[in-house]
Design an enzyme around this catalytic site. Structure first.
Site, PDB file in Angstrom:
ATOM      1  N   PRO A 124      37.294  17.179 -30.336  1.00  0.00           N
ATOM      2  CA  PRO A 124      36.734  16.451 -29.217  1.00  0.00           C
ATOM      3  C   PRO A 124      36.751  17.167 -27.880  1.00  0.00           C
ATOM      4  O   PRO A 124      37.730  17.138 -27.161  1.00  0.00           O
ATOM      5  CB  PRO A 124      37.603  15.187 -29.137  1.00  0.00           C
ATOM      6  CG  PRO A 124      38.622  15.311 -30.203  1.00  0.00           C
ATOM      7  CD  PRO A 124      38.615  16.709 -30.678  1.00  0.00           C
ATOM      8  N   GLU A 125      35.656  17.793 -27.572  1.00  0.00           N
ATOM      9  CA  GLU A 125      35.386  18.142 -26.183  1.00  0.00           C
ATOM     10  C   GLU A 125      34.316  17.150 -25.740  1.00  0.00           C
ATOM     11  O   GLU A 125      33.921  16.283 -26.512  1.00  0.00           O
ATOM     12  CB  GLU A 125      34.931  19.599 -26.052  1.00  0.00           C
ATOM     13  CG  GLU A 125      36.054  20.570 -26.391  1.00  0.00           C
ATOM     14  CD  GLU A 125      35.826  21.983 -25.885  1.00  0.00           C
ATOM     15  OE1 GLU A 125      35.142  22.144 -24.853  1.00  0.00           O
ATOM     16  OE2 GLU A 125      36.328  22.925 -26.513  1.00  0.00           O
TER      17      GLU A 125
END
Length: 276
Positions: free
Chosen positions: A7-8
């Site tokens: 998760p960016e």
DNA sequence: AGGGTGACCTGTCGGC
DNA sequence: TGCCGACAGGTCACCC
């Protein structure tokens, strides 16, 4: 429907897009928690039952699930992922939050448990402000202005890579994209932010917008598998130029990509292409 | 105040 | 095969 996430910001946004419309308007039936996440939920799960889901927004890497009375702040940490579906198999050992609604079940899977689901009465509530209050500008918003970005860099004595990761100037640039955007802008990750020229800062600003926009369009990044909350795979065929390529030839000039540690995180760069 | 470090937790991979 | 250390996409709470 196995879900994994890296998760960016693009992955968080792709996750949001994949279930926001489907959950909007639902009423919460029940909430159950698994092992502790980074922070406690902050309210009794029963308090959420009966509430309406008004919508899902994003701030930085947080998803904000607006309810009829308050909101949930959801963070995926390093290893979290969400799935939303009518029917889900029995929870596994890494499923630590589950919200049954009239329109489906939202589930957070997070092996490392650096993620969190936190209830706040409102976005201005101290609980929410502790997490959101210090966040910088949204890179995919028109408020991400070049002059302000340049001014913000001028005030920082820290290495530019660390400034990008810090999220107080601009949110959403994580460890992968920090290396990538600095490569595209030709900037050495170790240079102090305040030493970056205005033209270079302009290149960096453009690189941030371009890379994150493309990654969202592509359906989320990545180096390993990523799936959105509908279980659809994302393909990051925007190949990484330098990330995770230590020792391999630079895709632009063939010089070996270098790996260094900054703040106990890996940074990758090409010494020939990134001189400033 | 800003900048640096440790902490949180589990899984995977490479080396011996 | 097994054990052990290094490392992994984030960021907050601490020091100085």
């Amino acid at each position: 429907m196995i879900i994994q996430a890296m998760p960016e910001l693009p992955e968080v946004e792709v996750t949001r897009l994949s279930f926001a419309d489907r959950i909007a308007g639902a009423s919460v039936v029940s909430v159950t928690m698994g092992k502790p996440l980074r922070w406690a939920l902050g309210c009794a799960p029963a308090k959420l039952a009966g509430q309406l889901v008004l919508g899902v927004r994003r701030r930085g890497k947080y998803l904000l699930i607006d309810l009829s009375d308050g909101l949930l702040l959801v963070h995926l940490g390093m290893s979290g992922s969400l799935v939303f579906a009518r029917h889900l198999p029995a929870p596994g050992k890494h499923d630590h939050f589950e919200m049954q609604t009239s329109q489906g079940c939202l589930r957070l899977n997070d092996p490392r448990r650096f993620g969190a689901v936190v209830y706040a009465r409102s976005q201005s509530d101290p609980v929410a402000q502790k997490l959101l209050g210090h966040l910088g500008v949204e890179p995919l918003d028109e408020t991400f202005s070049l002059p302000e970005f340049q001014a913000a860099l001028k005030s920082r004595q820290t290495a530019i890579k660390q400034v990008l990761l810090g999220g107080e100037v601009v949110v959403g640039v994580g460890n992968i994209y920090a290396s990538e955007v600095l490569f595209l802008a030709g900037i050495r990750p170790t240079v102090k932010a305040c030493k970056i020229s205005r033209p270079r800062a302009a290149l960096l600003h453009a690189a941030i917008v371009e890379v994150l926009t493309k990654a969202v369009e592509k359906g989320g990044s990545t180096l390993r598998d990523f799936s959105n909350a509908q279980g659809e795979k994302g393909y990051f065929q925007l190949e990484a130029m330098v990330y995770d390529r230590a020792g391999l030839p630079c895709r632009r000039c063939e010089a070996p990509v270098r790996r260094i540690m900054q703040g106990q995180r890996s940074t990758f760069y090409c010494a020939a292409c990134q001189k400033f």
